[in-house]
Design a protein around this motif. Sequence first.
Motif, PDB file in Angstrom:
ATOM      1  N   LYS A 137      -5.718   3.688   2.092  1.00 24.15           N
ATOM      2  CA  LYS A 137      -4.516   5.277   2.537  1.00 24.15           C
ATOM      3  C   LYS A 137      -5.099   6.146   2.803  1.00 24.15           C
ATOM      4  O   LYS A 137      -5.847   6.419   2.615  1.00 24.15           O
ATOM      5  CB  LYS A 137      -3.695   4.637   1.372  1.00 24.15           C
ATOM      6  N   SER A 145       0.049   7.175   3.026  1.00 24.23           N
ATOM      7  CA  SER A 145       0.142   6.529   4.264  1.00 24.23           C
ATOM      8  C   SER A 145      -0.655   5.573   4.301  1.00 24.23           C
ATOM      9  O   SER A 145      -1.788   5.807   4.625  1.00 24.23           O
ATOM     10  CB  SER A 145       0.204   7.203   5.679  1.00 24.23           C
ATOM     11  N   TYR A 166      -2.925   4.970  12.268  1.00 21.96           N
ATOM     12  CA  TYR A 166      -1.990   5.997  12.117  1.00 21.96           C
ATOM     13  C   TYR A 166      -2.968   7.386  11.870  1.00 21.96           C
ATOM     14  O   TYR A 166      -2.141   9.046  11.892  1.00 21.96           O
ATOM     15  CB  TYR A 166      -1.574   5.807  10.612  1.00 21.96           C
TER      16      TYR A 166
END
Length: 267
Positions: A137, A145, A166
């Motif tokens: 994360k 996220s 991401y």
Amino acid sequence: MERIIQSLNRLFHGNKRQMLTATALVFIVYVLLLAGIFSYYHSEDAVTNKYIAKNTSVKLLEPEWDAVGQNKAKASEPGMLIPKNPYARNEGHNNLYIRLKMTVSLGRFDSSGRTPEYAADFDNNDRRLNSILNAIKMLNGNTTSPLFGFDNQSAQIENWTLDECYNLDYYMENKGKRILNDGTTEQVFYFYYVNKPKNGENYEMRIVKPQEETAELFDQLEIPVLKKDYLGVFDQNYIINIEAQAVTVNPAESSAVSVQKNNFTEN
């Protein structure tokens, strides 16, 4: 040189003019050979060192892992947050392009001392790898996220398909899974430190100047709370290894990932 002169004296029977001419010719040939050898090695050195950064010029840093995370990982249990925040620093004197290599390694599945149902339910490397990747994360203030995005998020995580990274500071190259000769499994990723916004492989790598640092790749592992998600993965042997790699910036070349990735040595 004295031996050469004595040999020439015998060869030319003491004729000084012939001796001087021959000596001059030998000296000229010697100088030409020396110049040629020097030019050859100088050229080879320039080509060899065009892209290679010294090993000591880039350093991987994981301060939270060093201070807290590695001790927590030894006592891993459901619901635990394990700090791990890898990034790199340019400790040399040249501008660098930097990438981080992540290797997720799975030990051979161990069901000793377990019920037969344990191996039947959990001996699945796709499940193990996807579960570990899903636990990595990034922190954004008080929220987290995922680092990795998945498609086809069905009820069975082993069927998920890894899609993207991401973290917009990095471009991800997924080298895929492979089974090693000892029966263990690993998956390798390269994360190229880049400028925003992303644009496929054609976006530019970010220049990291001396004493500058990259952004953190991620911040922690969130171990699942539910035992059905924990068992067979986080109670098994696994390693997340990060390595910093760098090449020196060549201003004459494009900084596109599609160009610069070829200058890194894959290992």
